[in-house]
Scaffold this motif. Structure first.
Motif, PDB file in Angstrom:
ATOM      1  N   UNK A   1      21.683 101.926 107.625  1.00 60.25           N
ATOM      2  CA  UNK A   1      20.804 101.370 106.605  1.00 60.25           C
ATOM      3  C   UNK A   1      20.357 102.471 105.646  1.00 60.25           C
ATOM      4  N   UNK A   2      20.543 102.231 104.361  1.00 59.00           N
ATOM      5  CA  UNK A   2      20.132 103.208 103.352  1.00 59.00           C
ATOM      6  C   UNK A   2      18.665 102.958 103.003  1.00 59.00           C
ATOM      7  N   UNK A   3      17.796 103.760 103.580  1.00 59.10           N
ATOM      8  CA  UNK A   3      16.358 103.565 103.377  1.00 59.10           C
ATOM      9  C   UNK A   3      15.852 104.283 102.135  1.00 59.10           C
ATOM     10  N   UNK A   4      16.691 105.086 101.497  1.00 60.75           N
ATOM     11  CA  UNK A   4      16.210 105.966 100.434  1.00 60.75           C
ATOM     12  C   UNK A   4      15.669 105.251  99.197  1.00 60.75           C
TER      13      UNK A   4
ATOM     14  N   UNK B   1      11.846 106.053  98.398  1.00 60.50           N
ATOM     15  CA  UNK B   1      11.495 106.849  97.212  1.00 60.50           C
ATOM     16  C   UNK B   1      10.554 106.076  96.311  1.00 60.50           C
ATOM     17  N   UNK B   2      10.840 104.793  96.112  1.00 57.77           N
ATOM     18  CA  UNK B   2       9.996 103.969  95.246  1.00 57.77           C
ATOM     19  C   UNK B   2       8.570 103.895  95.784  1.00 57.77           C
ATOM     20  N   UNK B   3       8.414 103.674  97.088  1.00 56.66           N
ATOM     21  CA  UNK B   3       7.080 103.586  97.675  1.00 56.66           C
ATOM     22  C   UNK B   3       6.357 104.926  97.636  1.00 56.66           C
ATOM     23  N   UNK B   4       7.107 106.012  97.868  1.00 57.58           N
ATOM     24  CA  UNK B   4       6.498 107.342  97.801  1.00 57.58           C
ATOM     25  C   UNK B   4       5.991 107.635  96.389  1.00 57.58           C
TER      26      UNK B   4
ATOM     27  N   UNK C   1      -0.447  95.344 101.772  1.00 64.02           N
ATOM     28  CA  UNK C   1       0.039  95.577 103.137  1.00 64.02           C
ATOM     29  C   UNK C   1       1.173  94.620 103.518  1.00 64.02           C
ATOM     30  N   UNK C   2       0.958  93.283 103.519  1.00 60.99           N
ATOM     31  CA  UNK C   2       2.056  92.399 103.941  1.00 60.99           C
ATOM     32  C   UNK C   2       3.217  92.356 102.957  1.00 60.99           C
ATOM     33  N   UNK C   3       2.934  92.559 101.666  1.00 66.38           N
ATOM     34  CA  UNK C   3       4.023  92.518 100.690  1.00 66.38           C
ATOM     35  C   UNK C   3       4.969  93.701 100.881  1.00 66.38           C
ATOM     36  N   UNK C   4       4.399  94.876 101.127  1.00 66.04           N
ATOM     37  CA  UNK C   4       5.242  96.049 101.400  1.00 66.04           C
ATOM     38  C   UNK C   4       5.987  95.863 102.724  1.00 66.04           C
ATOM     39  N   UNK C   5       5.274  95.326 103.717  1.00 65.45           N
ATOM     40  CA  UNK C   5       5.932  95.059 104.991  1.00 65.45           C
ATOM     41  C   UNK C   5       7.101  94.095 104.842  1.00 65.45           C
ATOM     42  N   UNK C   6       6.938  93.082 103.992  1.00 64.63           N
ATOM     43  CA  UNK C   6       8.022  92.133 103.741  1.00 64.63           C
ATOM     44  C   UNK C   6       9.199  92.818 103.052  1.00 64.63           C
ATOM     45  N   UNK C   7       8.891  93.697 102.089  1.00 66.04           N
ATOM     46  CA  UNK C   7       9.959  94.426 101.398  1.00 66.04           C
ATOM     47  C   UNK C   7      10.743  95.297 102.367  1.00 66.04           C
ATOM     48  N   UNK C   8      10.049  95.928 103.298  1.00 71.36           N
ATOM     49  CA  UNK C   8      10.724  96.757 104.304  1.00 71.36           C
ATOM     50  C   UNK C   8      11.582  95.887 105.212  1.00 71.36           C
ATOM     51  N   UNK C   9      11.045  94.723 105.599  1.00 77.19           N
ATOM     52  CA  UNK C   9      11.823  93.832 106.453  1.00 77.19           C
ATOM     53  C   UNK C   9      13.120  93.406 105.797  1.00 77.19           C
ATOM     54  N   UNK C  10      13.057  93.086 104.515  1.00 75.70           N
ATOM     55  CA  UNK C  10      14.255  92.628 103.792  1.00 75.70           C
ATOM     56  C   UNK C  10      15.212  93.783 103.534  1.00 75.70           C
ATOM     57  N   UNK C  11      14.663  94.931 103.100  1.00 76.14           N
ATOM     58  CA  UNK C  11      15.503  96.049 102.686  1.00 76.14           C
ATOM     59  C   UNK C  11      16.077  96.831 103.860  1.00 76.14           C
ATOM     60  N   UNK C  12      15.276  97.030 104.899  1.00 74.49           N
ATOM     61  CA  UNK C  12      15.691  97.901 105.999  1.00 74.49           C
ATOM     62  C   UNK C  12      16.113  97.155 107.257  1.00 74.49           C
TER      63      UNK C  12
END
Length: 299
Positions: free
Chosen positions: A140-143, A147-150, A243-254
């Motif tokens: 999985x390419x987490x970059x 990077x966007x969140x950082x 919080x949940x929106x970022x968590x959802x983005x991580x779930x979909x992306x990663x």
């Protein structure tokens, strides 16, 4: 009572009580941060000052109780039911904060909090994230997302250090919400590693150590946020939404999770997002108006 009724009879009260616990803890922590010297962003001395406040230490216990109730709710009820109920912590926080300050609850702030709750709850219900994806793998390419969140967190911290007032509070709150969401997403990765590889598996991957680093940073930022804001509603609304929106983005992306992408559902998600942003706008502008009124009255 049917099994579904029994599940809901446990999940709903547990989620609401968990939200009340989070709201109470946030109100207590905000009040405690006002009783110690104002610190710069991410200055760990703030925690040293707070840890000597018994009421602040009690709020940590309230957070743990809220987390326990959240786990109970998730064990007995679906995520699409529990997560929107947890959003009520925004309203609980506003009520508790007003009571502790011995002031009347402002109706406009309540309306803004209700708009945030309704918008976020509707968005989560319409998106309907499901955890039937491929899961986290080394391939999985987490970059891109990382990077966007950082960059978002960095921009928020720089903005908070440059601008005063509600801009600073919202910037700190957004950075806090992003870090909370990332931490939650990474904890899910650790849980998957634990479930598939055994108790030693998480220690062989960097994810666990990233969680241990980001968790305290996010918590420190939350205390900075509460210390800077006169009213808890705007900050807590942004944290609770991000919080949940970022968590959802991580779930979909990663993690390979999926969300509803039918045209009608997407249109509803956009509308819910607009309601959410409108609620935050109302909270921000009303909070700034009340802050100025209080300062002019004191002057």
């Amino acid at each position: 009572m049917s099994s579904t009724g029994t599940m809901l009879g446990i999940a709903v009260p547990a989620a609401v009580l968990g939200a009340a616990g989070f709201g109470l803890a946030s109100a207590v922590q905000q009040r405690a941060t006002k009783q110690v010297p104002t610190s710069r962003t991410l200055d760990p001395r703030l925690l040293w000052d707070l840890v000597r406040k018994p009421v602040w230490l009690l709020s940590i216990g309230t957070v743990l109780a809220g987390l326990s109730l959240q786990m109970v709710a998730l064990a007995f009820g679906p995520l699409v039911l529990v997560q929107p109920l947890l959003v009520t912590s925004v309203l609980f926080g506003a009520v508790f904060a007003a009571g502790m300050a011995h002031r009347r609850l402002d109706r406009v702030l309540v309306l803004g909090a209700l708009a945030v709750m309704a918008g976020l709850a509707a968005f989560l219900l319409l998106a309907r994230p499901v955890g039937e994806g491929t899961g986290f793998t080394g391939a999985t390419d987490v970059r891109p997302l990382a990077v966007a969140l950082a960059l978002v967190v960095l921009a928020c911290v720089l903005t908070a250090n440059r601008f005063p007032g509600e801009v600073r509070v919202l910037a700190l709150a957004l950075a806090t919400g992003v870090l909370y969401g990332v931490t939650a997403g990474l904890i899910k990765v650790v849980a998957e590693q634990l479930r598939h590889g055994g108790i030693a598996e998480p220690f062989t991957h960097p994810t666990l150590y990233v969680v241990c680093a980001l968790g305290p940073v996010g918590f420190l930022l939350s205390q900075n946020t509460f210390q800077q804001g006169r009213f808890i509603s705007p900050a807590l609304a942004v944290i609770t939404a991000a919080d949940p929106l970022v968590g959802m983005a991580i779930g979909v992306s990663w993690l390979g999770e999926r969300v509803e992408t039918a045209p009608g559902a997407v249109a509803g998600q956009v509308l819910a997002g607009l309601v959410l942003m409108a609620g935050i706008w109302v909270l921000t502008h009303r909070g700034e108006h009340l802050r100025r009124a209080i300062e002019e009255g004191a002057g």
